[in-house]
Scaffold this active site. Sequence first.
Site, PDB file in Angstrom:
ATOM      1  N   LEU A 157       0.830  -1.217   0.000  1.00 31.86           N
ATOM      2  CA  LEU A 157       0.000   0.000   0.000  1.00 31.86           C
ATOM      3  C   LEU A 157       0.857   1.257   0.000  1.00 31.86           C
ATOM      4  O   LEU A 157       0.640   2.191   0.758  1.00 31.86           O
ATOM      5  CB  LEU A 157      -0.962  -0.020   1.191  1.00 31.86           C
ATOM      6  CG  LEU A 157      -2.115  -1.003   1.002  1.00 31.86           C
ATOM      7  CD1 LEU A 157      -2.828  -1.273   2.303  1.00 31.86           C
ATOM      8  CD2 LEU A 157      -3.103  -0.501  -0.049  1.00 31.86           C
ATOM      9  N   GLY A 158       1.859   1.266  -0.874  1.00 32.75           N
ATOM     10  CA  GLY A 158       2.607   2.491  -1.151  1.00 32.75           C
ATOM     11  C   GLY A 158       1.731   3.390  -2.016  1.00 32.75           C
ATOM     12  O   GLY A 158       0.527   3.127  -2.178  1.00 32.75           O
ATOM     13  N   ILE A 210       1.296   3.771  -5.209  1.00 33.33           N
ATOM     14  CA  ILE A 210       0.555   3.174  -6.338  1.00 33.33           C
ATOM     15  C   ILE A 210      -0.566   2.268  -5.813  1.00 33.33           C
ATOM     16  O   ILE A 210      -1.697   2.294  -6.312  1.00 33.33           O
ATOM     17  CB  ILE A 210       1.502   2.411  -7.298  1.00 33.33           C
ATOM     18  CG1 ILE A 210       2.543   3.380  -7.879  1.00 33.33           C
ATOM     19  CG2 ILE A 210       0.705   1.732  -8.415  1.00 33.33           C
ATOM     20  CD1 ILE A 210       3.626   2.733  -8.720  1.00 33.33           C
ATOM     21  N   THR A 232       1.558  -5.316 -11.921  1.00 34.75           N
ATOM     22  CA  THR A 232       2.127  -4.145 -12.602  1.00 34.75           C
ATOM     23  C   THR A 232       3.410  -3.716 -11.880  1.00 34.75           C
ATOM     24  O   THR A 232       3.891  -2.603 -12.078  1.00 34.75           O
ATOM     25  CB  THR A 232       1.132  -2.959 -12.596  1.00 34.75           C
ATOM     26  OG1 THR A 232       0.687  -2.740 -11.247  1.00 34.75           O
ATOM     27  CG2 THR A 232      -0.054  -3.200 -13.491  1.00 34.75           C
ATOM     28  N   ARG A 241       6.778  -5.980 -10.574  1.00 36.70           N
ATOM     29  CA  ARG A 241       7.945  -6.599 -11.202  1.00 36.70           C
ATOM     30  C   ARG A 241       7.657  -8.078 -11.397  1.00 36.70           C
ATOM     31  O   ARG A 241       7.019  -8.711 -10.536  1.00 36.70           O
ATOM     32  CB  ARG A 241       9.183  -6.461 -10.308  1.00 36.70           C
ATOM     33  CG  ARG A 241       9.789  -5.079 -10.271  1.00 36.70           C
ATOM     34  CD  ARG A 241      10.430  -4.676 -11.611  1.00 36.70           C
ATOM     35  NE  ARG A 241      11.040  -3.373 -11.556  1.00 36.70           N
ATOM     36  CZ  ARG A 241      10.421  -2.219 -11.855  1.00 36.70           C
ATOM     37  NH1 ARG A 241       9.156  -2.221 -12.235  1.00 36.70           N
ATOM     38  NH2 ARG A 241      11.068  -1.079 -11.800  1.00 36.70           N
ATOM     39  N   GLU A 275      12.231  -9.909 -19.589  1.00 40.57           N
ATOM     40  CA  GLU A 275      11.685  -8.903 -20.513  1.00 40.57           C
ATOM     41  C   GLU A 275      12.762  -8.533 -21.519  1.00 40.57           C
ATOM     42  O   GLU A 275      13.908  -8.319 -21.113  1.00 40.57           O
ATOM     43  CB  GLU A 275      11.239  -7.666 -19.736  1.00 40.57           C
ATOM     44  CG  GLU A 275      10.076  -7.962 -18.804  1.00 40.57           C
ATOM     45  CD  GLU A 275       9.636  -6.743 -17.974  1.00 40.57           C
ATOM     46  OE1 GLU A 275      10.114  -5.626 -18.246  1.00 40.57           O
ATOM     47  OE2 GLU A 275       8.822  -6.921 -17.063  1.00 40.57           O
ATOM     48  N   HIS A 285       5.229  -4.035 -20.301  1.00 37.66           N
ATOM     49  CA  HIS A 285       5.768  -3.123 -19.273  1.00 37.66           C
ATOM     50  C   HIS A 285       5.480  -1.662 -19.620  1.00 37.66           C
ATOM     51  O   HIS A 285       6.404  -0.867 -19.861  1.00 37.66           O
ATOM     52  CB  HIS A 285       7.276  -3.348 -19.076  1.00 37.66           C
ATOM     53  CG  HIS A 285       7.747  -2.930 -17.706  1.00 37.66           C
ATOM     54  ND1 HIS A 285       8.738  -3.580 -17.015  1.00 37.66           N
ATOM     55  CD2 HIS A 285       7.361  -1.897 -16.912  1.00 37.66           C
ATOM     56  CE1 HIS A 285       8.945  -2.975 -15.853  1.00 37.66           C
ATOM     57  NE2 HIS A 285       8.124  -1.950 -15.771  1.00 37.66           N
TER      58      HIS A 285
HETATM   59  C1  GLV Z   1       8.593   1.108 -13.886  1.00 36.22           C
HETATM   60  O1  GLV Z   1       8.467  -0.062 -13.794  1.00 36.22           O
HETATM   61  C2  GLV Z   1       9.347   1.931 -12.983  1.00 36.22           C
HETATM   62  O2  GLV Z   1       9.965   1.415 -12.031  1.00 36.22           O
HETATM   63  O3  GLV Z   1       9.367   3.147 -13.204  1.00 36.22           O
END
Ligand code: GLV
Length: 323
Positions: A155-156, A158, A232, A234, A262, A281
């Site tokens: 819960l940072g 993002i 979304t 890693r 990736e 990504h």
């Molecule tokens: C994207 O994945 C970032 O770390 O900016």
Amino acid sequence: MTSKCVISLDLPEDIVAPLSDQFDLLTWSGREAMPEVTLQEWLADAEGLLCALSTPITASVIAGAEQLKVISTISVGVDHIDLAAATAAGIPVGHTPDVLVDSTADLAVGLMIAATRRIAEADRWIRTGQWSQGWQSDLLLGTDLSQATVGIVGLGPIGEATVKRLRGFGATILGWNRTPKSLEGVEMVDLEDLFRRCDIVSLHTALTPDTLQIASRKRLASMRAGATLINTGRGALVDEAALIEELSTGRLRAGLDVFETEPLPADHPLLSLDNAVLLPHVGSATFSTRMAMVTRALDNLRAGMSGQPLPFCANPEVCGFNG
Ligand code: GLV
């Protein structure tokens, strides 16, 4: 003598141009990632490095870069950089927090809807000529966000922004965070509970040794039949082999923007699975967000090159003492 600065990725000319007035630039213009040996050669007498996720900055790269005063990455995540080695060498690492929060949270919710309402699958279905009848009562049925229990792992900023969006959809929200946190409308639970109880689990934690494969084989196996994993963050947050097994049996669905490797190799098993929505990504890939990230990275680079504290530093232990 002008200080030398390495740019390890291809950036638009108008972004690089102002830097060339100040620094002697060496820019990698290949679309493929810069090879480590070339990076090592170029960094031998460079004072600055502007990089991104596609260039691993290993301990040996750092050890050979004896003049390096700053590493500035166009990303919030710094797991592609050996942060301990940079810190030990006294090199501040700049990154780009905050500015990509909304874009990434939008994409996480977009992936939730795409996976649970089968959007990419339905698009493929039409394009492969399978729409031979009109409206059908049982065609491509999915599930509703308003009836879903969604678990947010991390819960940072993002994760919080994703919660804010999900409240609008009327979802029931469970949360887990590494450090204790309370958030309106979120029931905080332990990880085992979260994976077991949710219809959708969305990963938003940074990749560290503690969070490596946080979506483990055991936790994936504990998810409800028909549940969806969204990533979304890693790729290495997930036991990808275990996820592929769960997707292959049709027990789980997934929406993935990040992968262990990736770019995804052409023969990767995920590519043949219809119940996984795959993105390359692109969590932060909007015009304004990418511009804001580059601006932040250039501010960090300039500060580091002139021995000033970096405005956005990932290793604050050394950020005030550069030069
Ligand atoms: C994207 O994945 C970032 O770390 O900016």
